[in-house]
Design a protein around this motif. Structure first.
Motif, short mmCIF file in Angstrom:
data_model
loop_
_atom_site.label_atom_id
_atom_site.label_comp_id
_atom_site.label_asym_id
_atom_site.label_seq_id
_atom_site.Cartn_x
_atom_site.Cartn_y
_atom_site.Cartn_z
N ILE A 1 -91.82 73.81 2.82
CA ILE A 1 -93.12 73.35 2.32
C ILE A 1 -93.44 74.15 1.06
CG2 ILE A 1 -95.55 73.01 2.86
CD1 ILE A 1 -94.72 73.08 5.84
N LYS A 2 -93.20 73.56 -0.07
CA LYS A 2 -93.32 74.26 -1.35
C LYS A 2 -94.74 74.77 -1.62
CE LYS A 2 -89.30 72.26 -3.49
NZ LYS A 2 -88.41 73.39 -3.32
N ARG A 3 -95.76 74.01 -1.23
CA ARG A 3 -97.15 74.40 -1.51
C ARG A 3 -97.55 75.69 -0.80
NH1 ARG A 3 -100.70 73.35 2.64
NH2 ARG A 3 -99.89 71.98 4.27
N LEU A 4 -96.83 76.06 0.27
CA LEU A 4 -97.16 77.27 1.02
C LEU A 4 -96.24 78.45 0.71
CD1 LEU A 4 -97.89 75.79 4.57
CD2 LEU A 4 -99.55 76.65 2.91
N MET A 5 -95.20 78.22 -0.09
CA MET A 5 -94.24 79.29 -0.37
C MET A 5 -94.90 80.44 -1.13
SD MET A 5 -90.69 77.32 -1.25
CE MET A 5 -89.85 78.88 -1.55
N ALA A 6 -94.50 81.65 -0.74
CA ALA A 6 -94.97 82.84 -1.46
C ALA A 6 -94.45 82.77 -2.90
CB ALA A 6 -94.45 84.09 -0.77
N PRO A 7 -95.24 83.27 -3.83
CA PRO A 7 -94.77 83.29 -5.22
C PRO A 7 -93.47 84.08 -5.35
CG PRO A 7 -97.09 83.97 -5.06
CD PRO A 7 -96.55 83.86 -3.66
N GLU A 8 -92.61 83.64 -6.24
CA GLU A 8 -91.33 84.32 -6.43
C GLU A 8 -91.51 85.77 -6.84
OE1 GLU A 8 -88.21 82.45 -8.62
OE2 GLU A 8 -88.74 80.46 -7.85
N SER A 9 -92.64 86.09 -7.46
CA SER A 9 -92.89 87.46 -7.89
C SER A 9 -93.08 88.43 -6.73
CB SER A 9 -94.13 87.51 -8.81
OG SER A 9 -95.27 87.07 -8.09
N VAL A 10 -93.38 87.91 -5.54
CA VAL A 10 -93.57 88.78 -4.39
C VAL A 10 -92.50 88.61 -3.32
CG1 VAL A 10 -96.05 88.99 -4.70
CG2 VAL A 10 -95.17 87.23 -3.17
N TRP A 11 -91.71 87.54 -3.38
CA TRP A 11 -90.67 87.33 -2.37
C TRP A 11 -89.45 86.70 -2.97
CZ3 TRP A 11 -89.44 89.28 2.08
CH2 TRP A 11 -88.52 88.65 2.90
#
Length: 107
Positions: free
Chosen positions: A97-107
């Protein structure tokens, strides 16, 4: 119990009020965890995946955080209303679910 195909970790880390990192528990982590357990029980999904509460998963300011393995997908800002979608779309449907994914900057 058979080995689960997926494992869900729900952060429920508490911290004192005013802590600079915040905490997933203060942001609703326990409600998210309870929603997972309620859905698993109501839908008899015990053999499909495992749900475990956890301590800090890292990006506290983005929480509550949910981590799904073996994919290693981190969801952030999860609410109890998002749990059914995570179960249906990701855990059972193998679709992140892309809308809930953590930002790439933190994960």
């Amino acid at each position: 119990m058979p080995k689960p195909a997926k494992h869900v970790f729900v952060c429920n880390q508490p911290r004192p009020p005013g802590h600079p990192r915040g905490s997933c528990q203060a942001k609703g982590g326990n409600e998210v965890l309870q929603a997972f357990w309620q859905q698993v029980q109501a839908r008899n999904l015990w053999d499909k995946f495992s749900v475990t509460y956890s301590g800090c998963l890292g990006p506290c300011d983005c929480g509550p955080n949910v981590l799904v393995y073996p994919e290693g997908v981190m969801y952030s800002g999860v609410t109890k209303d998002d749990v059914a979608a995570i179960i249906d779309e990701h855990l059972l449907g193998d679709k992140v679910i892309k809308r809930l994914m953590a930002p790439e900057s933190v994960w």
